[in-house]
Design a protein around this motif. Structure first.
Motif, PDB file in Angstrom:
ATOM      1  N   THR A 165       0.973  -1.209  -0.095  1.00 41.65           N
ATOM      2  CA  THR A 165       0.089  -0.003   0.020  1.00 41.65           C
ATOM      3  C   THR A 165       0.866   1.341   0.054  1.00 41.65           C
ATOM      4  OG1 THR A 165      -1.541  -1.199   1.332  1.00 41.65           O
ATOM      5  CG2 THR A 165      -1.846   1.219   1.104  1.00 41.65           C
ATOM      6  N   GLN A 166       0.827   2.021  -1.044  1.00 44.93           N
ATOM      7  CA  GLN A 166       1.549   3.291  -0.981  1.00 44.93           C
ATOM      8  C   GLN A 166       0.503   4.227  -0.879  1.00 44.93           C
ATOM      9  OE1 GLN A 166       4.338   3.602  -4.233  1.00 44.93           O
ATOM     10  NE2 GLN A 166       4.281   5.729  -4.011  1.00 44.93           N
ATOM     11  N   LYS A 174       4.249   7.063   1.752  1.00 42.06           N
ATOM     12  CA  LYS A 174       4.234   6.010   2.747  1.00 42.06           C
ATOM     13  C   LYS A 174       4.114   4.761   2.247  1.00 42.06           C
ATOM     14  CE  LYS A 174       2.390   4.553   6.879  1.00 42.06           C
ATOM     15  NZ  LYS A 174       1.198   4.546   8.181  1.00 42.06           N
ATOM     16  N   GLU A 175       4.870   3.792   2.212  1.00 41.42           N
ATOM     17  CA  GLU A 175       4.707   2.358   1.667  1.00 41.42           C
ATOM     18  C   GLU A 175       4.730   1.489   2.749  1.00 41.42           C
ATOM     19  OE1 GLU A 175       5.888   0.935  -2.425  1.00 41.42           O
ATOM     20  OE2 GLU A 175       7.275   0.004  -1.227  1.00 41.42           O
ATOM     21  N   GLU A 176       3.776   0.545   2.817  1.00 44.23           N
ATOM     22  CA  GLU A 176       3.526  -0.563   3.691  1.00 44.23           C
ATOM     23  C   GLU A 176       3.645  -1.835   2.815  1.00 44.23           C
ATOM     24  OE1 GLU A 176       0.825   0.036   6.958  1.00 44.23           O
ATOM     25  OE2 GLU A 176       0.078   1.839   6.105  1.00 44.23           O
ATOM     26  N   GLU A 177       4.222  -3.054   3.483  1.00 44.77           N
ATOM     27  CA  GLU A 177       4.223  -4.135   2.832  1.00 44.77           C
ATOM     28  C   GLU A 177       3.897  -5.294   3.610  1.00 44.77           C
ATOM     29  OE1 GLU A 177       8.043  -7.202   1.773  1.00 44.77           O
ATOM     30  OE2 GLU A 177       8.224  -5.055   1.392  1.00 44.77           O
ATOM     31  N   VAL A 178       3.034  -6.354   3.247  1.00 43.79           N
ATOM     32  CA  VAL A 178       2.720  -7.358   4.174  1.00 43.79           C
ATOM     33  C   VAL A 178       2.852  -8.512   3.400  1.00 43.79           C
ATOM     34  CG1 VAL A 178       0.874  -8.641   5.233  1.00 43.79           C
ATOM     35  CG2 VAL A 178       1.032  -6.170   5.616  1.00 43.79           C
ATOM     36  N   ASP A 230       1.167  -9.659  10.860  1.00 45.75           N
ATOM     37  CA  ASP A 230       2.350  -8.937  10.654  1.00 45.75           C
ATOM     38  C   ASP A 230       2.182  -7.705  11.881  1.00 45.75           C
ATOM     39  OD1 ASP A 230       4.440  -7.689   8.455  1.00 45.75           O
ATOM     40  OD2 ASP A 230       3.291  -5.917   9.479  1.00 45.75           O
ATOM     41  N   THR A 277       3.622  -4.871  12.342  1.00 41.25           N
ATOM     42  CA  THR A 277       3.467  -3.241  12.189  1.00 41.25           C
ATOM     43  C   THR A 277       2.022  -3.120  11.342  1.00 41.25           C
ATOM     44  OG1 THR A 277       4.601  -3.418   9.830  1.00 41.25           O
ATOM     45  CG2 THR A 277       5.755  -2.840  11.798  1.00 41.25           C
ATOM     46  N   SER A 278       1.266  -4.039  10.749  1.00 42.97           N
ATOM     47  CA  SER A 278      -0.050  -3.963  10.166  1.00 42.97           C
ATOM     48  C   SER A 278      -0.759  -4.960  10.626  1.00 42.97           C
ATOM     49  CB  SER A 278       0.145  -4.014   8.507  1.00 42.97           C
ATOM     50  OG  SER A 278       1.003  -2.802   8.213  1.00 42.97           O
ATOM     51  N   PHE A 316      -5.566  -4.145   8.379  1.00 36.61           N
ATOM     52  CA  PHE A 316      -5.378  -3.171   7.269  1.00 36.61           C
ATOM     53  C   PHE A 316      -6.604  -3.339   6.425  1.00 36.61           C
ATOM     54  CE2 PHE A 316      -2.872  -6.544   5.712  1.00 36.61           C
ATOM     55  CZ  PHE A 316      -3.115  -6.583   4.641  1.00 36.61           C
TER      56      PHE A 316
END
Length: 127
Positions: free
Chosen positions: A36-37, A44-48, A78, A80-81, A84
């Motif tokens: 998710t960017q 901000k980019e999140e990765e799962v 995860d 950090t996430s 989501f």
């Protein structure tokens, strides 16, 4: 800085008014990760990792159904996430099914069983 090209299986933007992609939130899916960017100037980019996703739920309001949109809520292990949302995307049922299939494939590759099996004895039957 070196740019890395990833092969995306699916990509979409968060949809806004009348289902138009007028948002600065972009969702991307590879064979083993979900990204998710968001943002314009500050990104901000999140990765799962897909194998960490434990549960997915599709939510569709009346307005979303009119424009063939929906939100997929994900619960993951995860840190950090842990939860989501993939908000207001087109063709949400197909995306949910594709995501579900890919999660299972990743979990099988890594020999990871789901939480639903933890605590159940071998001889127990479900009602």
């Amino acid at each position: 800085m070196e740019k890395i090209d990833l092969e995306y299986v699916w990509k979409d933007r968060k949809r806004t008014l009348f289902g138009l992609p007028l948002s600065f939130t972009v969702y991307r899916l590879t064979e083993d990760r979900f990204f998710t960017q968001s943002g314009i100037l500050n990104l901000k980019e999140e990765e799962v990792r897909l194998y960490r996703i434990m549960d997915i739920t599709l939510k569709r309001s009346f307005g979303q159904r009119i424009f063939n949109l929906g939100t997929i809520h994900c619960c993951s292990s995860d840190k950090t996430s842990p939860e989501f949302d993939i908000k207001s995307i087109k063709n949400p049922m197909q995306v949910k099914e594709m995501l579900s299939r890919m999660i299972e494939q990743e979990r099988e590759k890594k020999n990871i069983s789901g939480r639903e099996y933890i605590g159940a004895s071998d001889g127990e039957e479900e009602d």
